[in-house]
Design a protein around this motif. Sequence first.
Motif, PDB file in Angstrom:
ATOM      1  N   TYR A   1       0.830  -1.214   0.000  1.00  0.00           N
ATOM      2  CA  TYR A   1       0.000   0.000   0.000  1.00  0.00           C
ATOM      3  C   TYR A   1       0.867   1.268   0.000  1.00  0.00           C
ATOM      4  CZ  TYR A   1      -3.587  -3.379   1.279  1.00  0.00           C
ATOM      5  OH  TYR A   1      -4.408  -4.463   1.306  1.00  0.00           O
ATOM      6  N   PHE A   2       1.950   1.200  -0.748  1.00  0.00           N
ATOM      7  CA  PHE A   2       2.841   2.352  -0.863  1.00  0.00           C
ATOM      8  C   PHE A   2       2.103   3.486  -1.573  1.00  0.00           C
ATOM      9  CE2 PHE A   2       6.200   4.756  -3.144  1.00  0.00           C
ATOM     10  CZ  PHE A   2       6.989   5.110  -2.061  1.00  0.00           C
ATOM     11  N   GLY A   3       1.998   4.646  -0.913  1.00  0.00           N
ATOM     12  CA  GLY A   3       1.270   5.785  -1.450  1.00  0.00           C
ATOM     13  C   GLY A   3      -0.103   5.951  -0.851  1.00  0.00           C
ATOM     14  N   VAL A   4      -0.432   5.177   0.199  1.00  0.00           N
ATOM     15  CA  VAL A   4      -1.744   5.329   0.822  1.00  0.00           C
ATOM     16  C   VAL A   4      -1.881   6.700   1.470  1.00  0.00           C
ATOM     17  CG1 VAL A   4      -1.092   4.370   3.089  1.00  0.00           C
ATOM     18  CG2 VAL A   4      -3.450   4.115   2.240  1.00  0.00           C
ATOM     19  N   ALA A   5      -0.746   7.339   1.799  1.00  0.00           N
ATOM     20  CA  ALA A   5      -0.754   8.699   2.345  1.00  0.00           C
ATOM     21  C   ALA A   5       0.467   9.430   1.807  1.00  0.00           C
ATOM     22  CB  ALA A   5      -0.742   8.683   3.864  1.00  0.00           C
TER      23      ALA A   5
ATOM     24  N   ARG B   1       1.825   0.408   4.452  1.00  0.00           N
ATOM     25  CA  ARG B   1       1.437  -0.395   5.608  1.00  0.00           C
ATOM     26  C   ARG B   1       2.675  -0.643   6.491  1.00  0.00           C
ATOM     27  NH1 ARG B   1      -1.863  -5.956   5.068  1.00  0.00           N
ATOM     28  NH2 ARG B   1      -3.544  -4.443   4.722  1.00  0.00           N
ATOM     29  N   GLY B   2       2.603  -0.060   7.684  1.00  0.00           N
ATOM     30  CA  GLY B   2       3.656  -0.301   8.660  1.00  0.00           C
ATOM     31  C   GLY B   2       4.959   0.387   8.375  1.00  0.00           C
TER      32      GLY B   2
END
Length: 890
Positions: free
Chosen positions: A337-341, A361-362
């Motif tokens: 989920y690289f780029g979720v924020a 993630r994490g």
Amino acid sequence: MIRFIKNLIAMFLDTRAQVAVAKFSTKVSAVFHFENFAVKRDPDQLMKDVTQAQGDTYTPSAIRFVLEEMFSEKVGMRSNSQKLLLVITDGKSNDPKEEFKNVILKANERDITRFAIGVGKEYSHPELELIASSPQFVFETESFSALTLILNQLREKIFSIEGTDTGNFSSFQMELSQGGFSVALSEGSRMFGAVGAYSWSGGIVQDLTHQMLNSSFINATNMEEDIRDSYLGYSVAVASVNGHVVYFAGAPRHRHKGLVLGFTQNDQNHSWTISHRIYGSQLGSYFGAELCVVGVSELLAVGAPLYHAHGVGGEVRICPLNTTRVSGAAVGGGLQYFGVALHSVGDLTSDALTDVVVGSRGAVTVLRSQPVMCLPINVTVDPPIIHQKFFHCSAPLGLNTPVATVTICMTVKEIVKGDIQGPFGSVVSVDLELKLDPWARAPRLLFGPRSASFLWTLNGNLSSISPVCTTLYISIPECISDYHEVPLSGRMKVTTEVIPGTGGLRPVLSPDCWPAFTEMVVLEKVCGEDHVCISDLNVSLSFMSDTVVSTAGYPVILSVEVSNNGEDSTDTELFLYHPTILSFTHVKTSGVQVRCESSRIELSNVTRTACKLGATVFRQRAKTTLMMSFMMFTSFAVNERLIVNASVTSKNEINDTTQDNCATTSVVVKLPVNVVVNDGGSTRFVEYPNSAQLEHVYTVENIGKLSVPVNVSFVFPVKMALGFSWSVSVPEINGTSTTCENQVSSTNGKISILTHHCSASMCHLIVCSIQLLTDQPIIFRFTGNISSGNQGSGLQVRIISWAFLSFDTERYTQYPSDDSHQLSIVTELEVPSQALAVLIASLSVIFGLLAMTIIFVLLYKKGFFKATSTDDQDNPASPSAGEADLTTVQ
């Protein structure tokens, strides 16, 4: 229809929506204005006094009335509102005063969205498409009672128009909008993502007052295909691009790959258009779920948290100009989920450059910003304008020789450097590809003599202080008829190395520094400021003779004059349409190159001869005369005119000036005849009174192939000078189909033929008619005696008679042309003198005696008259052999 309009009015429940209605037939009038609707919004009250109009269908005039009289602030229209126009008609327009193209242009200028509804069977579908802003906005129904069936379709179209600022967010597919799902703040406005609006197509609510009183809803229903269920507005961001504010909205479910749209507002009509489109690349990646504007470089970071590949989870793409992707795998293995924020946190690495924090993630990853540079390019053309003598098709050109030079210079501009020491130029390499006229199939200009492209390579020698330059020659491969500026495009391929001592940083191009550019090489103006030539051609034609002979091989010459009263004409062609019996042979002209060819038009007796004028252009103010030569291929019907039609065309003449592009000429066609009159053995000399009879014989012959009725007029002198008379009468004729009569005996000059051809004091005019002159000659024999009341002698008189041939010149013509249609016969009459006869006799006797005397003297001197000697008598010669003895007895 009134019930339908009432239901349509009732759709606009929002207090800020306004409606006005007009009715039209031959005349147009307002039913109520916007200001009336604002006071009383009851459809029944507003429409209660409406009656059906009778008359013609003047639709364009009605549209003009609405545009000028009803879409006006004087009657309650708001200037910054989205404007819609709905036209309902049951017939085809027969408006004699106004045209659709004029009023539609005016509506487009005011950015008015238009709908068109056709009712019944008498309307014109093409007119509906012309009225409506888009084919989607055309509706058709069989009757007025069926209008209610299209109400829902019409409502969906009206309320899905982008930029409709009615604020009607509580109804018509805004119920599940989820306004506020995402938020972005900008100076003077707020943006709220509304992902559920319009069946989850989504959109943006723009609030300018912070009280939602002057809000606008922005979506892409009419500008983007398959926008439904896209979740537009899932993320929002505001950026300044090239001086304009752009609202970015993510649509992560668009076609299951994701999409980011950038909206820009028109400063004049305040409408919204899509200025940027950034598409996702992978199914299910949720591209556009997060947006972030990065620092001063105006880069847009787009998150795609569900992007996946082997060992990769998520992606951030840096947009829009130099698109950069940063994958999770490139940063570190195992990231999900690289780029979720995304967040721009400033300088975390103490190099005076902005850094970006990316969430997964994490894990949290810090991405360092690269130093930013620009490579300004300066292009100089010398001379700045290429003279038309080097390129115009009518000029003598020196092809493939230099006509100008272009100098390209490049420097390095360090935009964002932070605390990095040293110049960027030593780590930058550039391959600059230059192209002349890159979008043309055949480039109009070349670098040097052969190529329209050039590759300039620079390796580590750029400087921020002084430019690096190269100079190229420009040549022209062939004459130019397109006078627009010639594009000179360049595209850079930039590679950089790591700057020593920076921990892996290398300079990148700024988004404001395009790697491509286009300059213009200017050609001298030939066709005005717009460089677009508008020709104005004219043609006229005429036959060089007033008669065409109906026989094979007869030459026909046509004079055709073509002129251009406008600017240079491109692909100028002359077309002649003529009967197939005319066969084109050749053309003569001066100053203009002409190529002609003929082709027969199928299923007709017409041939088209097409001529191209000029190599590529027919110059402005040019005029040329073409002498078109034809030959009669076979005979043509008599009593008909030979008609030739001409037209001249070009690719760049507008319809307003084509009324003189056609011309027609005709000529009469006549049958060929060849009749002549000859002398048939007339008396040429008369010695009066020894011979008193005089005879003039005329022979009329037809040496052509066509039998023809012929008239022959004879003029004979009957009373001549010195008292002589000739008793000539109606002639003897060898033909039975010929009649003659003595029409006139005249001593005055009232009759033209006698005035010009009667050399005596009185002449007879005898007219003969040959019913049909065939190949059998007709002989006219005029005989009579010469008499005189004068007893004088030594007189001379010339007796002249004339014959004139004529036929029906409306039907026939002499071919070949000659002067054998008239003939004169001259007889010399002479009366000898008696004194002259005596003189002649006396002189004859004298000269006879003189001659005899001369002869006698000559003979005497020769001894012809001397006597014979005695010796000769005593010794007579012996007779020679063979001679007999002669004995004389005395």
